[in-house]
Scaffold this motif. Structure first.
Motif, PDB file in Angstrom:
ATOM      1  N   ILE A 119       0.866  -1.171   0.000  1.00  0.00           N
ATOM      2  CA  ILE A 119       0.000   0.000   0.000  1.00  0.00           C
ATOM      3  C   ILE A 119       0.910   1.231   0.000  1.00  0.00           C
ATOM      4  O   ILE A 119       1.710   1.414   0.918  1.00  0.00           O
TER       5      ILE A 119
ATOM      6  N   GLU B 238      -4.769   5.459   2.636  1.00  0.00           N
ATOM      7  CA  GLU B 238      -5.387   4.136   2.527  1.00  0.00           C
ATOM      8  C   GLU B 238      -5.032   3.263   3.732  1.00  0.00           C
ATOM      9  O   GLU B 238      -5.849   2.476   4.207  1.00  0.00           O
TER      10      GLU B 238
ATOM     11  N   THR C 227      -7.692   1.551   6.162  1.00  0.00           N
ATOM     12  CA  THR C 227      -7.634   0.105   6.372  1.00  0.00           C
ATOM     13  C   THR C 227      -7.577  -0.216   7.858  1.00  0.00           C
ATOM     14  O   THR C 227      -8.236  -1.160   8.311  1.00  0.00           O
TER      15      THR C 227
END
Length: 85
Positions: free
Chosen positions: A38, A43, A47
């Protein structure tokens, strides 16, 4: 700036954060249970929230099941931190 922040209990399951010094061109993160890199730390933040909600519930539930996150970067020292609820 991807760790949970706020008022009250925001860390609702243990987060094992491993900083790994490596000669990489672009910093990236990996969760132990997700088999992909990632590159967006926004993000990563999303997550962490989603995986916490999945295990601990969307309210203020707490879980002892750890979330393991590895950050690979040439700008860190090798270090492991544990953020507990």
């Amino acid at each position: 700036d991807f760790l949970p922040r706020g008022v009250g209990i925001v860390t609702r399951r243990p987060l094992i954060l491993q900083l790994l010094h490596e000669p990489v061109e672009q910093d990236y993160a990996e969760f132990a249970h997700i088999n992909r890199r990632i590159f967006s730390f926004e993000e990563v933040k999303k997550t962490i929230q989603a995986e916490t909600d999945k295990i601990a519930g969307a309210n203020k539930g707490v879980s002892s099941d750890p979330l393991i996150l590895r950050v690979h970067s040439s700008n860190v020292v090798n270090l492991t931190l544990v953020d507990l609820p």
